[in-house]
Design a protein around this motif. Structure first.
Motif, mmCIF file in Angstrom:
data_model
loop_
_atom_site.group_PDB
_atom_site.id
_atom_site.type_symbol
_atom_site.label_atom_id
_atom_site.label_comp_id
_atom_site.label_asym_id
_atom_site.label_seq_id
_atom_site.Cartn_x
_atom_site.Cartn_y
_atom_site.Cartn_z
ATOM 1 N N HIS A 140 0.842 -1.198 0.000
ATOM 2 C CA HIS A 140 0.000 0.000 0.000
ATOM 3 C C HIS A 140 0.883 1.255 0.000
ATOM 4 O O HIS A 140 1.946 1.282 0.636
ATOM 5 C CB HIS A 140 -0.927 0.028 1.225
ATOM 6 C CG HIS A 140 -2.249 -0.632 0.978
ATOM 7 N ND1 HIS A 140 -2.956 -1.272 1.961
ATOM 8 C CD2 HIS A 140 -3.012 -0.732 -0.151
ATOM 9 C CE1 HIS A 140 -4.081 -1.744 1.452
ATOM 10 N NE2 HIS A 140 -4.133 -1.436 0.184
ATOM 11 N N ASP B 63 0.759 4.011 1.534
ATOM 12 C CA ASP B 63 1.159 4.614 2.812
ATOM 13 C C ASP B 63 2.207 3.778 3.542
ATOM 14 O O ASP B 63 2.618 4.122 4.658
ATOM 15 C CB ASP B 63 -0.066 4.895 3.704
ATOM 16 C CG ASP B 63 -0.881 3.663 4.011
ATOM 17 O OD1 ASP B 63 -0.879 2.717 3.201
ATOM 18 O OD2 ASP B 63 -1.541 3.624 5.064
ATOM 19 N N HIS C 72 -4.015 -9.047 4.901
ATOM 20 C CA HIS C 72 -4.501 -7.682 4.637
ATOM 21 C C HIS C 72 -4.695 -7.441 3.138
ATOM 22 O O HIS C 72 -5.807 -7.199 2.683
ATOM 23 C CB HIS C 72 -3.499 -6.722 5.275
ATOM 24 C CG HIS C 72 -3.678 -5.291 4.941
ATOM 25 N ND1 HIS C 72 -4.837 -4.608 5.194
ATOM 26 C CD2 HIS C 72 -2.819 -4.384 4.378
ATOM 27 C CE1 HIS C 72 -4.686 -3.338 4.798
ATOM 28 N NE2 HIS C 72 -3.485 -3.196 4.299
HETATM 29 ZN ZN ZN Z 1 -2.409 -1.355 4.075
#
Ligand code: ZN
Length: 460
Positions: A65, A67, A163
């Motif tokens: 991801h 971030d 995730h």
């Molecule tokens: Zn994430």
């Protein structure tokens, strides 16, 4: 031996993940994420790194991801040229997402220069597509569960985090046997495609995310809601537009569509995935078998294509995407971006948002300041590519799809520890949420829990 963790990023905020682990004189960085959100947060991306880039001996990535990885090209641009260890799923996704991020940065800078809407003269991209490729060259694959040698006599293991594809918890065992666990982002239990988060039994120090430390996800029946909407669209010959996130969300949607088709619960209407990035990601989700849970393995072993169901057509080129504007319903179009701040969904919405027969189906959280947020809050019109388009379409939301553990799931993830950690650090959450979650952990487990501020260093 002197050891410390410096909490550089994602400290009392949800983005910009970056933790610096020092072992003796050696420095290992865990994640290097982009700060996202309001301007004052985003401006932190431009600040100098609070460490000497040359001193970092390696970077360990929890997942792909933005971030968590989005600031890596900038680190590389500033001279970092050491190995970046990640699972092959993470490297696959980074190959898709990072160059795209660089291209968007360059486009934004060009746009601001053309329209003179910049405070910097001239506007510069944070990093370019080429910087992203330079960063990708440093990536080295690690297998789940296999020990990786770190400097200072330590080892690391990557454990599936449930995730997104490739996402891991990273467990670091120091020379004296003490264990530091970085949760990365903790996923969900009993969700399709990916394995559940791994059970962690031992941690002396636990660095854990807390994005949803204050809430519980809806128990809504995703399959049922999707079936109802698709059946209705078929009866009304209408169009369902689904703004969807390319990584994770789109693949879960495809999984549910596959179940509905297999169970004869929906009529045969065309379903388009109009996003080259989502389609590239879906292929990675199919191919990385090491990430699959039992359900997914069984489905593939039976010869099914659970992420490429037969009704689904993949749209790659722009002309085909534009041709969909002229097509009549019933149909479903899944396209990015998930919050309608860009991507091909914008064009489809411009075309069909004013039509009361259209259904817009949001698939997740809509951040403040996005068109998606305005629409779910009942805006009468939204500005799309210079035009004010009335919102006459019906707005729907799938509430149960999220890649992040909620408060109880985070508690469940921590419940497997055999004994109390010496210290727990909450990262990757809004401060108000973290304060609430901290009390919850103390109340249930009686552990010592800190919420480090940006720049805090913990020595142990
Ligand atoms: Zn994430």
């Amino acid at each position: 031996m002197h050891r410390s963790i410096a909490f550089d990023g994602a400290a009392r905020t949800v983005t910009g993940s970056r933790h610096l682990l020092s072992i003796g004189g050696h420095k290992v960085l865990i994640d290097c994420g982009l700060f996202q959100g309001p301007r004052e947060i985003r401006e932190r991306n431009w600040e100098p790194f609070p460490f000497n880039v040359d001193e970092i001996e390696m970077l360990l990535l929890t997942h792909a991801h933005t971030d968590h990885v989005g600031l890596l090209p900038r680190l590389v641009k500033q001279g970092f040229n050491k190995p970046v260890y990640a699972t092959s799923g993470t490297i696959g996704l980074a190959n898709v997402a990072l160059p795209d991020g660089g291209r968007l940065q360059e486009e934004d800078a060009r746009y601001h220069n053309r329209h003179q809407t910049t405070r910097h003269e001239p506007a510069l991209p944070l990093f370019t597509e080429n910087d992203a490729y330079d960063a990708l060259k440093l990536m080295k694959p690690v297998h789940y569960h296999q020990p990786l040698k770190l400097p200072g006599g330590a080892t690391a293991r990557y454990l599936p985090a449930g995730h997104i594809l490739g996402a891991s918890h990273i467990e670091v065992t120091l020379e004296d046997g003490e264990i530091v666990v970085f949760s990365g982002d903790v996923g969900r239990y009993d969700r399709p495609i990916l394995k559940d988060p791994s059970d962690i039994f031992t941690a002396d120090y636990l660095v854990v995310e807390s994005t949803y430390g204050d809430l519980q996800h809806s128990k809504e029946d995703t399959e049922r809601k999707l079936a109802d909407l698709i059946n209705e669209a078929s009866r009304n010959k209408s169009v369902i537009l689904v703004p969807s996130f390319a990584i994770g969300r789109t693949q879960e949607l495809l999984w549910y569509i596959h179940l509905l088709i297999e169970g004869n619960k929906i009529p045969r209407i065309p379903i388009y995935v109009d996003s080259p990035m989502a389609n590239a990601t879906t292929l990675l989700y199919t191919n990385h078998t090491e990430d699959h849970d039992t359900e997914m393995r069984i489905s593939l072993a039976k010869g099914e294509s659970p992420l490429n169901p037969e009704l689904v057509r993949l749209v790659q080129d722009r002309n085909m995407s534009k041709a969909l504007n002229l097509a009549d319903g019933p149909m479903m179009i899944i396209a990015g971006s998930g919050m309608v701040n860009g991507g091909r969904i914008v064009h489809h919405l411009k075309q069909r948002l004013g039509d009361p027969s259209t259904v817009v189906l949001f698939t997740g959280y809509q951040a403040e300041g996005t068109r998606g947020r305005d629409m779910i809050e009942g805006a009468e019109s939204v500005n799309i590519l210079g035009d004010e388009v009335p919102v006459r379409a019906r707005i729907e939301k799938l509430n149960s799809l999220s890649a992040h553990a909620d408060s109880e799931e985070l508690m469940r993830w921590m419940s497997h520890l055999n004994s109390a950690p010496k210290r727990v650090f909450l990262v990757h959450g809004d401060y108000e949420v973290q304060k609430e979650f901290r009390l919850k952990i103390i109340e249930r487990y009686g552990w010592e829990v800190d919420i480090p501020a940006p720049g805090d260093v913990f020595e142990f």
